[in-house]
Design a protein around this motif. Structure first.
Motif, PDB file in Angstrom:
ATOM      1  N   ALA A  39       0.831  -1.207  -0.072  1.00 34.46           N
ATOM      2  CA  ALA A  39      -0.058   0.039  -0.004  1.00 34.46           C
ATOM      3  C   ALA A  39       1.007   1.321  -0.039  1.00 34.46           C
ATOM      4  CB  ALA A  39      -0.851   0.038   1.268  1.00 34.46           C
ATOM      5  N   ASP A  40       2.172   1.037   0.690  1.00 30.25           N
ATOM      6  CA  ASP A  40       2.981   2.312   0.593  1.00 30.25           C
ATOM      7  C   ASP A  40       4.214   2.494  -0.330  1.00 30.25           C
ATOM      8  OD1 ASP A  40       1.962   1.938   3.719  1.00 30.25           O
ATOM      9  OD2 ASP A  40       3.604   0.965   3.427  1.00 30.25           O
ATOM     10  N   SER A  41       4.467   1.431  -0.863  1.00 28.39           N
ATOM     11  CA  SER A  41       5.564   1.647  -1.829  1.00 28.39           C
ATOM     12  C   SER A  41       5.710   0.343  -2.812  1.00 28.39           C
ATOM     13  CB  SER A  41       6.760   1.913  -0.918  1.00 28.39           C
ATOM     14  OG  SER A  41       7.388   0.719  -0.844  1.00 28.39           O
ATOM     15  N   LEU A  42       6.330   0.723  -3.852  1.00 29.78           N
ATOM     16  CA  LEU A  42       6.725  -0.097  -4.793  1.00 29.78           C
ATOM     17  C   LEU A  42       8.302  -0.615  -4.390  1.00 29.78           C
ATOM     18  CD1 LEU A  42       6.216  -1.810  -7.353  1.00 29.78           C
ATOM     19  CD2 LEU A  42       7.376   0.011  -8.793  1.00 29.78           C
ATOM     20  N   VAL A  43       8.661  -1.848  -4.298  1.00 25.44           N
ATOM     21  CA  VAL A  43      10.002  -2.262  -3.908  1.00 25.44           C
ATOM     22  C   VAL A  43      10.689  -2.457  -4.736  1.00 25.44           C
ATOM     23  CG1 VAL A  43      11.426  -3.721  -2.215  1.00 25.44           C
ATOM     24  CG2 VAL A  43       9.267  -2.862  -1.599  1.00 25.44           C
ATOM     25  N   VAL A  44      11.865  -1.937  -5.359  1.00 25.48           N
ATOM     26  CA  VAL A  44      12.711  -2.192  -6.356  1.00 25.48           C
ATOM     27  C   VAL A  44      14.002  -2.615  -6.011  1.00 25.48           C
ATOM     28  CG1 VAL A  44      13.648  -1.222  -8.346  1.00 25.48           C
ATOM     29  CG2 VAL A  44      11.408  -0.685  -7.788  1.00 25.48           C
ATOM     30  N   ASP A  45      14.363  -3.924  -6.490  1.00 27.48           N
ATOM     31  CA  ASP A  45      15.624  -4.212  -5.935  1.00 27.48           C
ATOM     32  C   ASP A  45      16.873  -3.998  -6.985  1.00 27.48           C
ATOM     33  OD1 ASP A  45      14.815  -5.727  -4.046  1.00 27.48           O
ATOM     34  OD2 ASP A  45      14.461  -7.556  -5.113  1.00 27.48           O
ATOM     35  N   VAL A  46      17.926  -3.520  -6.778  1.00 26.33           N
ATOM     36  CA  VAL A  46      19.012  -2.983  -7.612  1.00 26.33           C
ATOM     37  C   VAL A  46      20.194  -3.586  -7.062  1.00 26.33           C
ATOM     38  CG1 VAL A  46      18.295  -0.724  -8.264  1.00 26.33           C
ATOM     39  CG2 VAL A  46      19.476  -1.049  -6.354  1.00 26.33           C
ATOM     40  N   PRO A  47      21.330  -3.886  -7.772  1.00 29.31           N
ATOM     41  CA  PRO A  47      22.650  -4.505  -7.595  1.00 29.31           C
ATOM     42  C   PRO A  47      23.461  -4.289  -6.625  1.00 29.31           C
ATOM     43  CG  PRO A  47      22.574  -4.221  -9.869  1.00 29.31           C
ATOM     44  CD  PRO A  47      21.395  -3.546  -9.540  1.00 29.31           C
ATOM     45  N   SER A  48      23.818  -2.968  -6.351  1.00 34.21           N
ATOM     46  CA  SER A  48      24.526  -2.592  -5.337  1.00 34.21           C
ATOM     47  C   SER A  48      24.166  -1.224  -4.651  1.00 34.21           C
ATOM     48  CB  SER A  48      25.930  -2.122  -6.235  1.00 34.21           C
ATOM     49  OG  SER A  48      25.774  -1.190  -6.864  1.00 34.21           O
ATOM     50  N   PRO A  49      25.010  -0.759  -3.710  1.00 30.02           N
ATOM     51  CA  PRO A  49      24.579   0.453  -3.002  1.00 30.02           C
ATOM     52  C   PRO A  49      24.983   1.602  -3.855  1.00 30.02           C
ATOM     53  CG  PRO A  49      26.219  -1.033  -1.614  1.00 30.02           C
ATOM     54  CD  PRO A  49      26.106  -1.688  -3.147  1.00 30.02           C
ATOM     55  N   PHE A  50      25.985   1.421  -4.722  1.00 26.21           N
ATOM     56  CA  PHE A  50      25.997   2.644  -5.534  1.00 26.21           C
ATOM     57  C   PHE A  50      24.593   2.752  -6.449  1.00 26.21           C
ATOM     58  CE2 PHE A  50      30.391   0.886  -5.411  1.00 26.21           C
ATOM     59  CZ  PHE A  50      31.058   2.153  -4.724  1.00 26.21           C
ATOM     60  N   HIS A  51      24.276   1.613  -6.964  1.00 30.27           N
ATOM     61  CA  HIS A  51      23.031   1.808  -7.770  1.00 30.27           C
ATOM     62  C   HIS A  51      22.011   2.576  -7.227  1.00 30.27           C
ATOM     63  CE1 HIS A  51      24.712  -1.325 -10.387  1.00 30.27           C
ATOM     64  NE2 HIS A  51      23.720  -1.028 -11.089  1.00 30.27           N
ATOM     65  N   VAL A  52      21.570   2.152  -5.631  1.00 30.93           N
ATOM     66  CA  VAL A  52      20.850   2.863  -4.665  1.00 30.93           C
ATOM     67  C   VAL A  52      21.002   4.353  -5.002  1.00 30.93           C
ATOM     68  CG1 VAL A  52      19.928   2.870  -2.492  1.00 30.93           C
ATOM     69  CG2 VAL A  52      20.282   0.983  -3.433  1.00 30.93           C
ATOM     70  N   GLU A  53      22.246   4.715  -4.651  1.00 34.40           N
ATOM     71  CA  GLU A  53      22.666   5.974  -4.546  1.00 34.40           C
ATOM     72  C   GLU A  53      22.365   6.944  -5.865  1.00 34.40           C
ATOM     73  OE1 GLU A  53      26.146   7.886  -3.005  1.00 34.40           O
ATOM     74  OE2 GLU A  53      26.054   6.246  -1.337  1.00 34.40           O
ATOM     75  N   TRP A  54      22.979   6.208  -7.035  1.00 36.66           N
ATOM     76  CA  TRP A  54      22.816   6.855  -8.321  1.00 36.66           C
ATOM     77  C   TRP A  54      21.331   7.082  -8.812  1.00 36.66           C
ATOM     78  CZ3 TRP A  54      26.954   8.762 -10.880  1.00 36.66           C
ATOM     79  CH2 TRP A  54      26.643   9.325 -12.194  1.00 36.66           C
ATOM     80  N   VAL A  55      20.562   5.911  -8.554  1.00 40.17           N
ATOM     81  CA  VAL A  55      19.357   5.969  -9.154  1.00 40.17           C
ATOM     82  C   VAL A  55      18.487   6.921  -8.343  1.00 40.17           C
ATOM     83  CG1 VAL A  55      17.070   4.584  -9.531  1.00 40.17           C
ATOM     84  CG2 VAL A  55      19.372   3.541 -10.087  1.00 40.17           C
ATOM     85  N   GLU A  56      18.655   6.899  -7.037  1.00 42.17           N
ATOM     86  CA  GLU A  56      17.994   8.014  -6.167  1.00 42.17           C
ATOM     87  C   GLU A  56      18.189   9.486  -6.676  1.00 42.17           C
ATOM     88  OE1 GLU A  56      18.955   9.032  -2.601  1.00 42.17           O
ATOM     89  OE2 GLU A  56      17.176   9.861  -2.058  1.00 42.17           O
ATOM     90  N   ASP A  57      19.497   9.537  -6.732  1.00 43.59           N
ATOM     91  CA  ASP A  57      19.948  11.030  -7.120  1.00 43.59           C
ATOM     92  C   ASP A  57      19.685  11.584  -8.613  1.00 43.59           C
ATOM     93  OD1 ASP A  57      21.407  12.867  -5.617  1.00 43.59           O
ATOM     94  OD2 ASP A  57      22.965  12.505  -7.085  1.00 43.59           O
ATOM     95  N   LYS A  58      19.959  10.474  -9.575  1.00 40.24           N
ATOM     96  CA  LYS A  58      19.693  11.118 -10.930  1.00 40.24           C
ATOM     97  C   LYS A  58      18.302  10.930 -11.635  1.00 40.24           C
ATOM     98  CE  LYS A  58      24.200  12.454 -11.488  1.00 40.24           C
ATOM     99  NZ  LYS A  58      24.570  12.531 -10.148  1.00 40.24           N
TER     100      LYS A  58
END
Ligand code: ADP
Ligand code: MG
Length: 463
Positions: A39-58
């Motif tokens: 109900a409160d989010s779509l959970v998306v898996d990415v391969p690395s912590p860098f991906h997390v940061e980069w995807v969030e940021d850009k």
């Protein structure tokens, strides 16, 4: 149409592929997969912590808008790192952006994020400083009081109580006090806690038999910032605990800053002894910023974030986004996202297109919803005459619809209690508080009654 998490994410990726440069898309989103939708989010898996940061940021804003486009409503995206030895826990949440209801910028770092500790400054958003806060008529007193308190904590106004509507800068100012004190003396122990979190921690401490530790943690701070204390209404045990914490800190001349959406007296279900303590220091309000302040805020944001917005565009946004500073910020973010998605220069027509949905829905709700309309709909539901609700008559068949109408006017229009009292035959504000409290209590105790009120509310909101 129902989507699975997988379908939904694939659709978002298809749209994103058309809009983002191919190498970046492949590198950062190629390996992503949605694993759950709640109900409160779509959970998306990415391969690395860098991906997390980069995807969030850009790509955070773009992905969020695309998800909203596909789904027809905003839904936060939670990025999770699944690769390597990294923990399989939510790492960061892409908030729907400041315009949307569920999260404020920086909220991933604020509050609820880190359980347990009150490490110095750990909860402070470093963007919320005095430098970044624009002072205008609407917030002058509050800003000056915060500055004074930051210079001389525990000396001048203790506690400092800030109140005002959503998105007007209460949390920002409160963090600014903390940031200022910490910058001068990094050894100061600063606690920032939304009052909901205070309550949750207390509940946990009671369950695990660690209330002693809980108390110590709060009572050892040099500055305690408690956000949104209106949440404490009716939470007796938490109020009691807070009362003692308050006294311990106050006796030790430690500074306390509190925020709320209304003044202490108007928080229903708040104990008298807390109300009186909250009024010991200074109570300062934040109002809606006027046009000049809105333009000044836009100018500052544009400057701080390195964005070019010409005067006409700022004028357009400032004239149309009047309900809060958060709305102003949301408008700028939406406009930037629009311009980058469509590869168009920022202009007044683009601003009009970008803000179209936001403004229309607000206009519709504000033109059709008036105290009168609310009274009429409620009167019809309870089969009484609308004018009778505003009369002084105290018959029983009028009591309930009158209380409900007061409650809904407060909830939907946010009018001050005194004005609501005036609308109902000049009743005083304590009668209004009593009525609203009564409705809330009855809703909690009687599901049938609660459903009835929710139905009326939905009818009104859908106008
Ligand atoms: P509140 O706690 O009152 O709901 P916030 O402090 O979260 O509001 O403010 C909402 C947003 O608006 C934040 O991003 C904050 O930085 C910004 N903001 C509010 N008032 C001002 C101001 N006077 N100058 C600059 N930014 C502001
Ligand atoms: Mg806030």
């Amino acid at each position: 149409m129902e989507y699975t998490a997988h379908d939904l994410w694939q659709r978002v990726l298809e749209l994103a592929r058309e809009r983002l440069p191919e190498p970046g898309f492949r590198t950062w989103l190629g390996g992503s997969e949605a694993s759950a939708i709640t109900a409160d989010s779509l959970v998306v898996d990415v391969p690395s912590p860098f991906h997390v940061e980069w995807v969030e940021d850009k790509y955070g804003t773009v992905l969020h808008l695309l998800l909203e486009e596909v789904l027809g409503r905003p839904l936060p995206i939670t990025l999770r790192c699944t690769g390597g030895d990294g923990p399989r826990v939510p790492v960061v949440e892409l908030s729907p952006g400041p315009g949307a209801p569920s999260a404020a910028p920086g909220s991933a770092r604020e509050g609820g994020g880190v359980p347990g500790g009150l490490r110095s400054g750990a909860f402070l958003n470093e963007r919320y400083t005095f430098d970044r806060f624009v002072v205008g008529n609407s917030n002058q007193l509050a800003a000056a009081a915060c500055q004074a308190v930051a210079e001389q904590p525990g000396r001048l106004y203790n506690p400092l109580f800030l109140y005002g509507g959503v998105g007007l800068g209460k949390t920002h100012l409160m963090h600014a006090v903390g940031n200022h004190i910490l910058a001068k003396d990094p050894t100061k122990r600063i606690g920032y806690v939304p009052s909901e979190q205070f309550m949750n921690e207390l509940v946990n401490a009671i369950q695990s038999g660690t209330t002693g530790e809980f108390r110590r943690r709060y009572r050892e701070t040099d500055l305690l910032l408690v956000d949104d204390v209106h949440f404490l209404e009716g939470k007796e045990r938490t109020q009691e605990e807070f009362f003692h914490t308050f006294n311990a800190l106050h006796d030790g001349r430690k500074q306390i800053v509190l925020t709320s959406d209304r003044p202490p007296k108007e928080i229903p279900g708040l104990e008298e002894r807390l109300i009186s303590r909250f009024e010991w220091g200074l109570v300062a309000d934040l109002k809606l910023p006027d046009y000049e302040t809105r333009v000044a805020i836009l100018r500052k944001k544009a400057h701080d974030d390195g964005i070019t917005l010409d005067d006409e565009v700022m004028d357009y946004i400032a004239r149309h986004c009047t309900s809060s500073v958060r709305e102003l910020e949301g408008a700028v973010i939406k406009l930037l996202a629009f311009s980058s998605l469509k590869h168009l220069e920022i202009s007044v027509p683009l601003a009009r297109a970008a803000l179209d949905g936001v403004l229309r829905s607000r206009e519709e709700s504000s033109t059709n919803l008036s105290p009168r309309a609310i009274r009429e709909v409620v009167a019809r539901e309870w089969e009484v005459r609308s004018e009778a609700l505003s009369s002084k008559r105290r018959t029983r068949d009028l009591a309930v619809p009158r209380q409900v109408a007061m409650y809904l006017i407060k909830e939907l229009l946010g009018l001050p209690l005194v004005e609501i009292g005036d609308l109902f035959g000049g009743r005083d504000h304590s009668t209004v508080i009593h009525s609203i409290r009564k409705v809330e209590e009855t809703m909690g105790a009687d599901p049938h009654y609660a459903n009835r009120i929710t139905a009326v509310r939905t009818r009104l909101e859908g106008r």
